[in-house]
Design a protein around this motif. Structure first.
Motif: not given
Length: 93
Positions: A1-21
């Motif tokens: 499943x993916x989280x996309x800030x464009x689909x949920x206005x209450x999400x400001x940012x979702x990012x994954x890098x180097x094993x950290x979400x």
């Protein structure tokens, strides 16, 4: 499943890098999930329930080390607590 800030206005940012979400809500609350490969664990920092560690169980689920709570169920519950407070639609993980 993916989280996309464009689909949920209450999400400001979702990012994954180097094993950290990082999942950051518009109110500034932030969830951090950190993959701990050597320990075979996921570490969670939650603004609602605090720091926790999860291990991969024989039933192929990530379970909290002390309480055996399911990681996916915990995140779904906590995300929806914040989403409901913002008046956004329910999120299913």
């Amino acid at each position: 499943e993916t989280l996309d800030e464009s689909e949920h206005p209450c999400l400001d940012e979702v990012n994954y890098s180097d094993g950290v979400l990082n999942v950051i809500f518009t109110d500034g609350k932030q969830f951090v999930l950190n993959k701990q490969t050597p320990n075979k664990q996921i570490w969670l920092s939650s603004p609602l329930s605090g720091p926790q560690r999860f291990e991969f169980a024989e039933n192929e689920q990530w379970l909290q080390v002390r309480s055996s709570e399911n990681l996916t169920e915990l995140l779904e519950s906590e995300f929806n607590t914040l989403i409901k407070a913002e008046g956004d639609e329910y999120l299913k993980l």
